[in-house]
Write a protein that holds these residues in place. Structure first.
Motif, PDB file in Angstrom:
ATOM      1  N   UNK A 202       0.815  -1.224   0.000  1.00  0.00           N
ATOM      2  CA  UNK A 202       0.000   0.000   0.000  1.00  0.00           C
ATOM      3  C   UNK A 202       0.846   1.270   0.000  1.00  0.00           C
ATOM      4  N   UNK A 203       2.043   1.205   0.573  1.00  0.00           N
ATOM      5  CA  UNK A 203       2.884   2.410   0.613  1.00  0.00           C
ATOM      6  C   UNK A 203       3.560   2.672  -0.733  1.00  0.00           C
ATOM      7  N   UNK A 204       3.533   1.647  -1.590  1.00  0.00           N
ATOM      8  CA  UNK A 204       4.298   1.729  -2.845  1.00  0.00           C
ATOM      9  C   UNK A 204       3.424   1.909  -4.075  1.00  0.00           C
ATOM     10  N   UNK A 205       2.296   1.152  -4.131  1.00  0.00           N
ATOM     11  CA  UNK A 205       1.604   1.058  -5.421  1.00  0.00           C
ATOM     12  C   UNK A 205       1.117   2.382  -5.973  1.00  0.00           C
ATOM     13  N   UNK A 206       0.786   3.334  -5.107  1.00  0.00           N
ATOM     14  CA  UNK A 206       0.309   4.615  -5.656  1.00  0.00           C
ATOM     15  C   UNK A 206       1.448   5.497  -6.160  1.00  0.00           C
ATOM     16  N   UNK A 207       2.650   5.263  -5.704  1.00  0.00           N
ATOM     17  CA  UNK A 207       3.735   6.160  -6.094  1.00  0.00           C
ATOM     18  C   UNK A 207       4.647   5.560  -7.163  1.00  0.00           C
ATOM     19  N   UNK A 208       4.514   4.259  -7.392  1.00  0.00           N
ATOM     20  CA  UNK A 208       5.326   3.619  -8.429  1.00  0.00           C
ATOM     21  C   UNK A 208       4.758   4.001  -9.790  1.00  0.00           C
ATOM     22  N   UNK A 209       5.561   4.559 -10.680  1.00  0.00           N
ATOM     23  CA  UNK A 209       5.008   4.989 -11.973  1.00  0.00           C
ATOM     24  C   UNK A 209       4.623   3.791 -12.840  1.00  0.00           C
ATOM     25  N   UNK A 210       3.653   4.010 -13.740  1.00  0.00           N
ATOM     26  CA  UNK A 210       3.257   2.950 -14.660  1.00  0.00           C
ATOM     27  C   UNK A 210       4.361   2.724 -15.683  1.00  0.00           C
TER      28      UNK A 210
END
Lengths: 230, 219
Positions: A202-210
Motif C-alpha cells: 500500500x505504501x508503494x503502489x500509488x507512487x510507483x510509476x506505470x
C-alpha cells in the motif's frame, strides 16, 4: 500537521524521489509535491539544494534536507509514531546501509547508462553483466536480511526494500530495452517474489510509476543523451 | 562478555583514520591489523568480499564495511560515551549530508591534484580548494563542525589533513593560505589524543605518495 509544513521537490519518474515518497507514505505524512519541469531546475530547487542542485529535496518547516537516503533516515527519525523504516539493531542497520550504499555507488551507475540508451557494443555488455552480478549479490543479501520473511526489512518494508525497490519500474523498462530479464526465476528467485510483494504494498503502489509512462519518459531521456556531441 | 574488536586497515588511509579516531574517542580497545594492499589477507577477502577494501571493523566476529557506516555503527553501539552524531534529527541530516559531501568530493579531487599535471592539475587544484572553502563556510565560527565538541563531520574530514602536505607539495599551493580557518580547525582537532594518535605524520604520507607516483609512472 499542516500539509504545507512538508514539501517534496521532485519528479514522478525519479527512483530517488520515489524513495522519499514511499517513506512519507509509510509514516502517513501529508505533503505538497512540487513537480520539477523536465529539462530545467526551479528557483526553489536551486535555493534549497545549491550544492548538488538535484532532486529529491524534502522541505520540512522551511528547512531543506537533500540526498534521498538521508531524507529517508530523516523521515524515520522525525515521525516516530509510524512504522519504523531503519532496523532497530545496530548491526542490522549497518548491513542495510551497506547494501543501500552498494546500490547507489556500484549498481546504479551501471543501470543508468543502459536506461539512457548511451551504451553500445562492449560497454553495453559490460553494463548488463555488472547489473546482473549486482542482482545476484542482492539476492544473497535478501536471503540473509529477510530471515525467511517477505522483505529485506523482515515482516514489513524497510530501508533496504525502499533503497532497491524504487528502481523496479526502471528495471522493467530496461529489461524490455535489452530484451532480457535481470530479475529472473533462475538466478534470483527470492527477488522475483520480493519485487511483486513490494510493488503491491500500500505504501508503494500509488507512487510507483506505470511502466508505459516510464517507457515514454525513457525515450525523452534517450533523445536528450543521444543529442549531438558537445 | 568482553567485546572483541579488530580493525583491518592501512596506515595512510584517511578512511581507516576515521575509524581509529571514533574507536579512540569511545575508549574502545581493539586489535589493529595492517593490511598489505598488494597482497590482501584471506581475512580481509572473507570479511569484505564485495569491495575487498579496507577499513573493515570486525566486532565479535561480524564484519562492518565502509568507513561512514563503521563510524555510525561505533556511535550506535557505544552510545553512552562521546556521542558523535547530534541528537536532533535535522542536525543529524545535515551531518550526514556533509559527510557524504566529503566522501564524494575530497578524496577524488585530492587524488587528481597529485596524479595529474599541467592544465589538468590546475583545474583539480581549483576544484579542491573550492570544496575546502565550502567546508570552511559550513564550519563558520564554530570550534568544530559538531559545535562545541568534535562530532561526526569532524571525524570524517580531519584525516584528510594528514594528506594536505602531500597535496600542497605536489600541487604547489598552500591550503593554509587559501583556508586558514579550516587549518586552524584541523590543528584544534589534533590537540585531542584520539586524533593525534590516529593520523600519520604528513611527511610520511608525502613519501608514500612519491612512492606511488614512481610505481604508477606519474611524474
Amino acid at each position: 500537521m499542516a500539509t504545507s509544513d512538508v514539501k517534496l521537490i521532485g519528479s514522478w519518474a525519479s527512483p530517488f524521489v520515489i524513495r522519499a515518497m514511499i517513506a512519507l507514505k509509510i509514516k502517513s505524512i501529508s505533503y505538497e509535491f512540487l513537480q520539477e519541469t523536465f529539462g530545467s531546475k526551479s528557483k526553489l530547487l536551486l535555493q534549497s539544494n545549491p550544492i548538488h542542485k538535484k532532486i529529491p529535496v524534502l522541505i520540512h518547516a522551511e528547512k531543506p534536507i537533500c540526498e534521498s537516503l538521508i531524507i529517508v533516515q530523516y523521515i524515520d527519525e522525525v515521525w516516530t509514531s509510524g512504522p519504523t523504516i531503519l532496523p532497530s539493531d545496530p548491526y542490522d542497520r549497518a548491513i542495510a546501509r551497506f547494501w543501500a550504499a552498494y546500490i547507489d555507488d556500484k549498481w546504479f551507475p551501471s543501470v543508468i547508462g543502459l536506461a539512457r540508451g548511451q551504451l553500445e557494443g562492449e560497454a553495453k555488455e559490460a553494463a548488463i553483466e555488472q547489473m546482473s552480478v549486482g542482482f545476484v549479490l542482492l539476492e544473497e543479501a535478501f536471503v540473509k536480511c529477510s530471515e525467511g520473511k517477505g522483505y529485506f526489512g523482515g515482516e514489513k518494508i524497510g530501508y533496504l526494500d525502499i533503497a532497491l525497490g524504487c528502481f523496479l519500474g526502471w528495471i522493467r523498462v530496461t529489461e524490455k530495452m535489452i530484451g532480457m530479464k535481470v530479475i529472473d526465476e533462475a538466478k534470483t528467485p527470492c527477488l522475483v517474489g520480493w519485487a511483486e510483494r513490494f510493488c503491491a504494498d500500500s505504501a508503494v503502489k500509488e507512487v510507483m510509476p506505470e511502466i508505459e509512462k516510464l517507457e515514454e519518459f525513457a525515450k525523452l531521456l534517450q533523445a536528450m543523451y543521444r543529442a549531438p556531441p558537445k | 562478555m568482553a567485546d572483541e574488536v579488530v580493525l583491518l586497515d592501512f596506515w595512510p588511509s584517511p578512511f581507516g583514520m576515521r575509524v581509529r579516531i571514533a574507536l579512540a574517542e569511545k575508549g574502545i580497545k581493539y586489535e589493529y591489523k595492517e593490511e598489505d594492499l598488494r597482497n590482501k589477507s584471506p581475512l580481509l577477502l572473507k570479511m569484505n568480499p564485495v569491495h575487498k577494501k579496507i577499513p573493515v571493523l570486525i566486532h565479535n566476529g561480524k564484519p562492518i564495511c565502509e568507513s561512514l557506516i563503521m563510524v555510525q555503527y561505533i556511535d550506535d553501539v557505544w552510545k553512552d560515551k562521546c556521542p558523535l552524531m547530534p541528537s536532533d534529527p535535522y542536525q543529524r541530516s545535515q551531518a550526514r549530508f556533509w559527510a557524504d559531501y566529503v566522501d564524494k568530493k575530497i578524496y577524488e579531487c585530492g587524488r587528481k591534484v597529485w596524479t595529474t599535471k599541467g592544465e589538468e592539475q590546475a583545474a583539480a587544484k581549483e576544484e579542491f580548494i573550492g570544496c575546502l572553502k565550502l567546508l570552511e563556510g559550513e564550519l563558520g565560527d564554530k570550534p568544530y563542525f559538531g559545535g562545541e565538541k568534535m562530532g561526526y563531520v569532524d571525524v570524517v574530514l580531519v584525516p584528510f589533513y594528514s594528506w594536505f602536505y602531500a597535496y600542497e607539495t605536489c600541487g604547489n599551493f598552500s591550503v593554509e593560505a587559501e583556508c586558514p580557518k579550516l587549518v586552524a580547525w584541523a590543528k584544534r582537532c589534533l590537540e585531542k589524543e584520539s586524533v593525534s594518535k590516529s593520523l600519520p605524520d604528513p611527511h610520511k604520507v608525502y613519501d608514500f605518495v612519491l612512492h606511488l607516483k614512481k610505481r604508477f609512472g606519474i611524474e
